[in-house]
Design a protein around this motif. Structure first.
Motif, PDB file in Angstrom:
ATOM      1  N   TYR A  36      28.951  47.710  52.205  1.00 49.02           N
ATOM      2  CA  TYR A  36      30.329  48.178  52.332  1.00 49.02           C
ATOM      3  C   TYR A  36      30.461  49.626  51.854  1.00 49.02           C
ATOM      4  N   ARG A  37      29.822  49.955  50.748  1.00 47.66           N
ATOM      5  CA  ARG A  37      29.893  51.339  50.256  1.00 47.66           C
ATOM      6  C   ARG A  37      29.269  52.316  51.247  1.00 47.66           C
ATOM      7  N   LEU A  59      33.654  41.686  46.329  1.00 50.60           N
ATOM      8  CA  LEU A  59      32.300  42.231  46.421  1.00 50.60           C
ATOM      9  C   LEU A  59      31.577  42.204  45.082  1.00 50.60           C
ATOM     10  N   ASP A  60      32.280  42.411  43.998  1.00 54.37           N
ATOM     11  CA  ASP A  60      31.753  42.228  42.645  1.00 54.37           C
ATOM     12  C   ASP A  60      32.928  42.297  41.683  1.00 54.37           C
ATOM     13  N   ASP A  61      32.670  42.421  40.384  1.00 59.83           N
ATOM     14  CA  ASP A  61      33.778  42.397  39.430  1.00 59.83           C
ATOM     15  C   ASP A  61      34.521  43.725  39.348  1.00 59.83           C
ATOM     16  N   GLY A  62      34.187  44.655  40.241  1.00 61.53           N
ATOM     17  CA  GLY A  62      34.864  45.940  40.245  1.00 61.53           C
ATOM     18  C   GLY A  62      35.231  46.437  41.623  1.00 61.53           C
ATOM     19  N   ALA A  63      35.034  45.606  42.656  1.00 56.02           N
ATOM     20  CA  ALA A  63      35.309  46.076  44.018  1.00 56.02           C
ATOM     21  C   ALA A  63      35.625  44.912  44.947  1.00 56.02           C
ATOM     22  N   PHE A  64      36.480  45.197  45.930  1.00 54.76           N
ATOM     23  CA  PHE A  64      36.773  44.245  46.989  1.00 54.76           C
ATOM     24  C   PHE A  64      37.221  45.006  48.223  1.00 54.76           C
ATOM     25  N   ALA A  65      37.111  44.359  49.374  1.00 53.04           N
ATOM     26  CA  ALA A  65      37.610  44.932  50.621  1.00 53.04           C
ATOM     27  C   ALA A  65      38.968  44.307  50.893  1.00 53.04           C
ATOM     28  N   ALA A  73      40.271  48.028  57.276  1.00 53.19           N
ATOM     29  CA  ALA A  73      39.981  47.561  55.921  1.00 53.19           C
ATOM     30  C   ALA A  73      39.743  48.747  55.003  1.00 53.19           C
ATOM     31  N   TRP A  74      39.887  48.481  53.732  1.00 53.18           N
ATOM     32  CA  TRP A  74      39.754  49.497  52.697  1.00 53.18           C
ATOM     33  C   TRP A  74      38.864  48.965  51.582  1.00 53.18           C
ATOM     34  N   LEU A  75      37.982  49.807  51.090  1.00 53.44           N
ATOM     35  CA  LEU A  75      37.194  49.461  49.913  1.00 53.44           C
ATOM     36  C   LEU A  75      38.026  49.869  48.702  1.00 53.44           C
ATOM     37  N   ILE A  76      38.398  48.884  47.896  1.00 57.06           N
ATOM     38  CA  ILE A  76      39.195  49.132  46.698  1.00 57.06           C
ATOM     39  C   ILE A  76      38.286  48.908  45.494  1.00 57.06           C
ATOM     40  N   GLU A  77      38.130  49.948  44.699  1.00 58.69           N
ATOM     41  CA  GLU A  77      37.335  49.829  43.480  1.00 58.69           C
ATOM     42  C   GLU A  77      38.287  49.943  42.294  1.00 58.69           C
ATOM     43  N   VAL A  78      38.131  49.025  41.356  1.00 54.26           N
ATOM     44  CA  VAL A  78      38.984  48.987  40.164  1.00 54.26           C
ATOM     45  C   VAL A  78      38.140  49.346  38.949  1.00 54.26           C
ATOM     46  N   HIS A  79      38.810  49.604  37.860  1.00 53.74           N
ATOM     47  CA  HIS A  79      38.088  49.846  36.619  1.00 53.74           C
ATOM     48  C   HIS A  79      37.498  48.509  36.180  1.00 53.74           C
ATOM     49  N   ALA A  80      36.189  48.392  36.265  1.00 52.97           N
ATOM     50  CA  ALA A  80      35.491  47.146  35.966  1.00 52.97           C
ATOM     51  C   ALA A  80      35.325  46.987  34.463  1.00 52.97           C
ATOM     52  N   PRO A  81      35.148  45.794  33.980  1.00 53.05           N
ATOM     53  CA  PRO A  81      35.174  44.577  34.787  1.00 53.05           C
ATOM     54  C   PRO A  81      36.603  44.090  35.017  1.00 53.05           C
ATOM     55  N   CYS A  82      36.790  43.554  36.189  1.00 56.27           N
ATOM     56  CA  CYS A  82      38.055  42.903  36.537  1.00 56.27           C
ATOM     57  C   CYS A  82      37.687  41.425  36.647  1.00 56.27           C
ATOM     58  N   ASN A  83      37.678  40.765  35.508  1.00 55.39           N
ATOM     59  CA  ASN A  83      37.136  39.412  35.377  1.00 55.39           C
ATOM     60  C   ASN A  83      37.638  38.444  36.437  1.00 55.39           C
ATOM     61  N   ASP A  84      36.713  37.694  36.954  1.00 55.38           N
ATOM     62  CA  ASP A  84      36.965  36.594  37.885  1.00 55.38           C
ATOM     63  C   ASP A  84      37.518  37.008  39.241  1.00 55.38           C
ATOM     64  N   ILE A  85      37.369  38.271  39.609  1.00 58.79           N
ATOM     65  CA  ILE A  85      37.859  38.678  40.927  1.00 58.79           C
ATOM     66  C   ILE A  85      37.110  37.922  42.033  1.00 58.79           C
ATOM     67  N   ILE A 117      45.620  38.379  35.849  1.00 60.06           N
ATOM     68  CA  ILE A 117      45.244  39.581  35.115  1.00 60.06           C
ATOM     69  C   ILE A 117      45.450  40.780  36.031  1.00 60.06           C
ATOM     70  N   SER A 118      45.601  41.936  35.448  1.00 60.94           N
ATOM     71  CA  SER A 118      45.785  43.136  36.257  1.00 60.94           C
ATOM     72  C   SER A 118      44.657  44.113  35.984  1.00 60.94           C
ATOM     73  N   CYS A 119      44.296  44.832  37.034  1.00 60.59           N
ATOM     74  CA  CYS A 119      43.242  45.835  36.949  1.00 60.59           C
ATOM     75  C   CYS A 119      43.724  47.088  37.665  1.00 60.59           C
ATOM     76  N   THR A 120      43.534  48.231  37.044  1.00 64.03           N
ATOM     77  CA  THR A 120      43.964  49.490  37.633  1.00 64.03           C
ATOM     78  C   THR A 120      43.023  49.904  38.751  1.00 64.03           C
ATOM     79  N   ILE A 121      43.600  50.316  39.870  1.00 62.04           N
ATOM     80  CA  ILE A 121      42.817  50.760  41.022  1.00 62.04           C
ATOM     81  C   ILE A 121      42.240  52.134  40.721  1.00 62.04           C
ATOM     82  N   ARG A 122      40.931  52.236  40.817  1.00 63.19           N
ATOM     83  CA  ARG A 122      40.228  53.491  40.535  1.00 63.19           C
ATOM     84  C   ARG A 122      40.092  54.344  41.785  1.00 63.19           C
TER      85      ARG A 122
END
Length: 161
Positions: A36-37, A59-65, A73-85, A117-122
């Motif tokens: 995806y990246r 995609l992992d604890d810091g990214a999702f599409a 679609a958009w690749l959204i990366e958050v400040h990891a870890p974003c537990n249990d995404i 839980i909330s995670c800030t979009i990076r």
């Protein structure tokens, strides 16, 4: 437009899968995130968001599409870890004025078994959906060939000969 890096990233992912190195789930997830990246464009400050999306792919604890349309679609990366995404049932966004902004807005991760839980979009990057689908198809074919080769007993001639 594909760059040489993207070509080699896909080639490397294919080689890993073909060699059986991606047998465990963590490696397969890492390969998917790399795919995806490799098909993500330059970061954008924000995207239009009218409260609806077609789906999302963890995609992992810091990214999702985030799929806003079937072919967008958009690749959204958050400040990891974003537990249990990876295990969330739902996601939602805190946005202002119908836009999701990197560095300001948050994604809310929800599940039946946990408090959201909330995670800030990076970072937000557009995805080349056609290229992702084509490469995922190639990777599935490689996996199928690998599984077929492993299923054949050693010393047995390939079927059809």
């Amino acid at each position: 437009m594909r760059t040489p890096f993207r070509f080699f990233a896909v080639l490397a992912a294919s080689a890993l899968l073909a060699s059986g190195c991606a047998a465990n789930g963590a490696q397969r997830d890492a390969d998917r995130l790399a795919l995806y990246r490799s098909h993500a464009g330059e970061p954008v400050d924000s995207i239009q968001y009218l409260g609806r999306y077609n789906g999302w792919t963890p995609l992992d604890d810091g990214a999702f599409a985030l799929w806003t349309r079937p072919n967008e679609a958009w690749l959204i990366e958050v400040h990891a870890p974003c537990n249990d995404i990876e295990y969330a049932d739902t996601i939602g966004f805190r946005d202002l004025g119908g836009r999701i902004s990197a560095r300001f807005d948050q994604v809310y991760i929800g599940s039946h078994s946990m408090i959201p839980i909330s995670c800030t979009i990076r970072e937000i990057r557009p995805l080349d959906v056609k290229a992702i689908r084509a490469d995922e198809k190639k990777l599935r074919e490689v996996r199928q060939q690998d599984a077929t080769a492993q299923a054949q007993p050693s010393g047995a001639p390939p079927s059809g000969t």
